[in-house]
Design an enzyme around this catalytic site. Structure first.
Site, PDB file in Angstrom:
ATOM      1  N   GLU A 129       4.222   9.410   2.164  1.00  0.00           N
ATOM      2  CA  GLU A 129       5.385   9.961   1.450  1.00  0.00           C
ATOM      3  C   GLU A 129       6.316  10.616   2.468  1.00  0.00           C
ATOM      4  O   GLU A 129       5.909  10.849   3.613  1.00  0.00           O
ATOM      5  CB  GLU A 129       4.906  10.984   0.406  1.00  0.00           C
ATOM      6  CG  GLU A 129       3.969  10.341  -0.607  1.00  0.00           C
ATOM      7  CD  GLU A 129       3.628  11.242  -1.781  1.00  0.00           C
ATOM      8  OE1 GLU A 129       4.055  12.426  -1.787  1.00  0.00           O
ATOM      9  OE2 GLU A 129       2.957  10.741  -2.704  1.00  0.00           O
ATOM     10  N   GLN A 177       9.461  -4.739  32.803  1.00  0.00           N
ATOM     11  CA  GLN A 177       9.697  -4.364  34.200  1.00  0.00           C
ATOM     12  C   GLN A 177       9.599  -5.593  35.117  1.00  0.00           C
ATOM     13  O   GLN A 177      10.439  -5.804  35.991  1.00  0.00           O
ATOM     14  CB  GLN A 177       8.661  -3.302  34.617  1.00  0.00           C
ATOM     15  CG  GLN A 177       8.917  -2.668  35.965  1.00  0.00           C
ATOM     16  CD  GLN A 177      10.164  -1.795  35.968  1.00  0.00           C
ATOM     17  OE1 GLN A 177      10.646  -1.378  34.918  1.00  0.00           O
ATOM     18  NE2 GLN A 177      10.706  -1.558  37.146  1.00  0.00           N
ATOM     19  N   ILE A 178       8.584  -6.418  34.895  1.00  0.00           N
ATOM     20  CA  ILE A 178       8.383  -7.606  35.723  1.00  0.00           C
ATOM     21  C   ILE A 178       9.558  -8.572  35.563  1.00  0.00           C
ATOM     22  O   ILE A 178       9.990  -9.205  36.515  1.00  0.00           O
ATOM     23  CB  ILE A 178       7.032  -8.276  35.362  1.00  0.00           C
ATOM     24  CG1 ILE A 178       5.882  -7.400  35.864  1.00  0.00           C
ATOM     25  CG2 ILE A 178       6.944  -9.703  35.923  1.00  0.00           C
ATOM     26  CD1 ILE A 178       4.513  -7.782  35.328  1.00  0.00           C
ATOM     27  N   ALA A 197       4.384  13.492   3.689  1.00  0.00           N
ATOM     28  CA  ALA A 197       2.929  13.329   3.864  1.00  0.00           C
ATOM     29  C   ALA A 197       2.660  12.014   4.589  1.00  0.00           C
ATOM     30  O   ALA A 197       2.580  10.953   3.970  1.00  0.00           O
ATOM     31  CB  ALA A 197       2.223  13.352   2.505  1.00  0.00           C
ATOM     32  N   PHE A 216       0.868  -1.185   0.000  1.00  0.00           N
ATOM     33  CA  PHE A 216       0.000   0.000   0.000  1.00  0.00           C
ATOM     34  C   PHE A 216       0.900   1.229   0.000  1.00  0.00           C
ATOM     35  O   PHE A 216       1.727   1.385   0.918  1.00  0.00           O
ATOM     36  CB  PHE A 216      -0.845  -0.068   1.271  1.00  0.00           C
ATOM     37  CG  PHE A 216      -1.853   1.015   1.475  1.00  0.00           C
ATOM     38  CD1 PHE A 216      -3.000   1.078   0.691  1.00  0.00           C
ATOM     39  CD2 PHE A 216      -1.704   1.945   2.504  1.00  0.00           C
ATOM     40  CE1 PHE A 216      -3.973   2.055   0.918  1.00  0.00           C
ATOM     41  CE2 PHE A 216      -2.676   2.926   2.738  1.00  0.00           C
ATOM     42  CZ  PHE A 216      -3.804   2.966   1.943  1.00  0.00           C
ATOM     43  N   TRP A 223       8.140   4.387   3.915  1.00  0.00           N
ATOM     44  CA  TRP A 223       7.698   3.411   4.938  1.00  0.00           C
ATOM     45  C   TRP A 223       6.766   2.363   4.349  1.00  0.00           C
ATOM     46  O   TRP A 223       5.719   2.054   4.925  1.00  0.00           O
ATOM     47  CB  TRP A 223       7.010   4.122   6.114  1.00  0.00           C
ATOM     48  CG  TRP A 223       7.870   5.157   6.747  1.00  0.00           C
ATOM     49  CD1 TRP A 223       7.696   6.504   6.712  1.00  0.00           C
ATOM     50  CD2 TRP A 223       9.077   4.931   7.497  1.00  0.00           C
ATOM     51  NE1 TRP A 223       8.719   7.137   7.377  1.00  0.00           N
ATOM     52  CE2 TRP A 223       9.578   6.188   7.871  1.00  0.00           C
ATOM     53  CE3 TRP A 223       9.789   3.787   7.874  1.00  0.00           C
ATOM     54  CZ2 TRP A 223      10.750   6.345   8.607  1.00  0.00           C
ATOM     55  CZ3 TRP A 223      10.956   3.944   8.608  1.00  0.00           C
ATOM     56  CH2 TRP A 223      11.411   5.204   8.964  1.00  0.00           C
ATOM     57  N   ILE A 224       7.119   1.860   3.195  1.00  0.00           N
ATOM     58  CA  ILE A 224       6.225   0.920   2.519  1.00  0.00           C
ATOM     59  C   ILE A 224       6.473  -0.507   3.020  1.00  0.00           C
ATOM     60  O   ILE A 224       7.491  -1.125   2.715  1.00  0.00           O
ATOM     61  CB  ILE A 224       6.384   1.020   0.978  1.00  0.00           C
ATOM     62  CG1 ILE A 224       6.135   2.474   0.518  1.00  0.00           C
ATOM     63  CG2 ILE A 224       5.447   0.046   0.276  1.00  0.00           C
ATOM     64  CD1 ILE A 224       4.800   3.086   0.955  1.00  0.00           C
ATOM     65  N   THR A 225       5.495  -0.988   3.798  1.00  0.00           N
ATOM     66  CA  THR A 225       5.564  -2.358   4.323  1.00  0.00           C
ATOM     67  C   THR A 225       5.447  -3.342   3.162  1.00  0.00           C
ATOM     68  O   THR A 225       4.641  -3.133   2.254  1.00  0.00           O
ATOM     69  CB  THR A 225       4.416  -2.589   5.328  1.00  0.00           C
ATOM     70  OG1 THR A 225       4.486  -1.599   6.343  1.00  0.00           O
ATOM     71  CG2 THR A 225       4.504  -3.971   5.972  1.00  0.00           C
ATOM     72  N   GLU A 263      -0.486   3.011  10.254  1.00  0.00           N
ATOM     73  CA  GLU A 263      -1.931   2.991   9.929  1.00  0.00           C
ATOM     74  C   GLU A 263      -2.701   4.056  10.714  1.00  0.00           C
ATOM     75  O   GLU A 263      -3.845   3.862  11.119  1.00  0.00           O
ATOM     76  CB  GLU A 263      -2.512   1.584  10.103  1.00  0.00           C
ATOM     77  CG  GLU A 263      -1.812   0.609   9.162  1.00  0.00           C
ATOM     78  CD  GLU A 263      -2.657  -0.452   8.515  1.00  0.00           C
ATOM     79  OE1 GLU A 263      -3.885  -0.371   8.634  1.00  0.00           O
ATOM     80  OE2 GLU A 263      -2.069  -1.340   7.870  1.00  0.00           O
TER      81      GLU A 263
END
Ligand code: CAA
Length: 378
Positions: free
Chosen positions: A126, A335-336, A129, A122, A155-157, A362
């Site tokens: 940009e 943390q745990i 943008a 998808f 950032w195109i997966t 997203e």
């Protein structure tokens, strides 16, 4: 909504078995090596998980959105990189083509994507943008028989691995937002230039790249919807996408909680298991409450979508709540676990890194709030 039907239970169990038997074993190594799980994605395609809500006639599994969220949760429980690859293919590649595509486009693009034969992506974002998607600058220039696309997509997966991309570009600059159109782009051409994968904090075995379009050609028949429908195609797809990302975050949160409970039973301090210390019990109880509440919001949004009812606000609410809380839950899990939680040998360390992006992609947390508030004010 409170009870799954037999089909949904069967899908959840099949996803759980596959995830734990086939995906889990190499997850840590793939993360360390930033290695894309090609074989696993292919197997998910064969199982019908790459086009879960696409009708069988177009190569999909013909299932409902709720089943899709159940499967995504189970897969993210063991490997969120696999989950995002699957989510993008289902939600923002297949779904817009199913919703807006012509019969010919469904035959040409949806069938291979939904059956897992090809992977989808998808291209909306940009370099300048992101949240303000309408500010995109990629231009589509009319040429004989189609359009030439020029611009940069960020950032195109699935970038570099996927073949077909739903891409948004300006066809009619004089019309502002209404001059943006959507296309299906075949990356198998010299005008689609993929950069090296980004060196990310988490989701390291999924691929994210910057793409440059240099006279990348799409034919007239590759336009999705009408000229000017670009943002509707994009935002409509993102409604379903956001439910999926919420489910991905939930899977990670549930894993972080389960790991924390096991650790809190096994680890002793001050003469008893640390899970008997009130301070830790507060964390565990709060983690459980946030996980349960997230699941209800996700199932509600999926249920509305399946009923064909508006779900923009509910999808944004599910994403906002589930991702913010998953980040918190994974942080508490580290943390745990104390010092061990900071070690790359423990799964909570990977969860802490992987979950972080869910409040960003997203649509950021801030954008989900904007979408919810706008809808309330309508
Ligand atoms: N469904 C269908 N159509 C929708 C819609 C929806 N949910 N929301 C809006 N639209 C339509 C509107 O009706 C409008 O069309 P009309 O003018 O014909 O009515 C058109 O889309 C434009 O809508 P807006 O005017 O509301 O748009 P806007 O510029 O004000 O932007 C926004 C609104 C909510 C801020 C939007 O820009 C947004 O969601 N930004 C975030 C972008 C985003 O989520 N990017 C994610 C990238 S993909 C990704 O991350 C994938 C990955 O790798 C995992």
């Amino acid at each position: 909504m409170f009870q799954l039907n037999d089909d949904q239970i069967a899908i959840r169990d099949a996803a759980r078995d596959f995830a734990r038997e086939q995906i889990e074993p190499g997850a840590m190594e793939r993360d360390h090596k930033a290695e894309f799980p090609k074989d696993i994605i292919q197997q998910l395609g064969e199982m019908g998980f790459m086009g879960m809500c696409v009708p069988e006639v177009y190569g999909g599994a013909g299932l409902d959105t709720l089943s899709y969220t159940l499967a995504l949760e189970e897969i993210a429980y063991v490997d969120a990189s696999v989950a995002v690859t699957m989510s993008v293919n289902n939600s923002v590649a297949c779904a817009p083509i199913l919703a807006f595509g012509t019969e010919a486009q469904k035959q040409k693009y949806l069938k291979p994507l939904a059956s897992g034969e090809e992977l989808g992506g998808f291209m909306l974002t940009e370099p300048d943008a992101g949240s303000d998607a309408a500010a995109l600058k990629t231009k589509a220039t009319k040429v004989d028989g189609g359009w030439n696309l020029n611009g940069a997509k960020a950032w195109i997966t699935n970038g570099g691995i996927a073949r077909f991309y739903v891409v948004m570009a300006i066809t009619h600059p004089e019309l502002g937002k209404k001059g943006i159109s959507a296309f299906v782009l075949d990356a198998n051409q010299p005008g689609v230039v993929m950069a090296k994968p980004e060196d990310k904090m988490g989701l390291r075995s999924s691929k994210t790249v910057m793409v440059t379009l240099e006279d990348a050609f799409v034919s007239d028949d590759d336009m999705l919807g009408k000229p000017g429908d670009g943002l509707k195609v994009a935002f409509g797809g993102l409604d379903g996408g956001r439910i999926g990302i919420a489910a991905q975050a939930l899977g990670m949160a549930q894993r972080a909680l389960d790991e924390s409970v096991s650790y809190a039973k096994a680890r002793h301090a001050f003469g008893k298991p640390i899970g008997e210390q009130p301070a830790l019990q507060t964390y565990l109880a709060e983690m459980e409450a946030r996980v349960q509440a997230s699941r209800l919001l996700i199932h509600k949004a999926a249920h509305l979508k399946d009923a064909g009812l508006p779900c923009t606000r509910e999808a944004a609410t599910a994403k906002l709540f589930s991702t913010e809380n998953a980040v918190w839950v994974c942080d508490r899990a580290v943390q745990i676990h104390g010092g061990y939680g900071y070690s790359r040998e423990y799964v909570v360390e990977r969860l802490y890194r992987d979950v972080r992006v869910t409040t960003i992609y997203e649509g950021t947390t801030e954008i989900q709030r904007l979408v919810i508030a706008r809808d309330l004010m309508k």
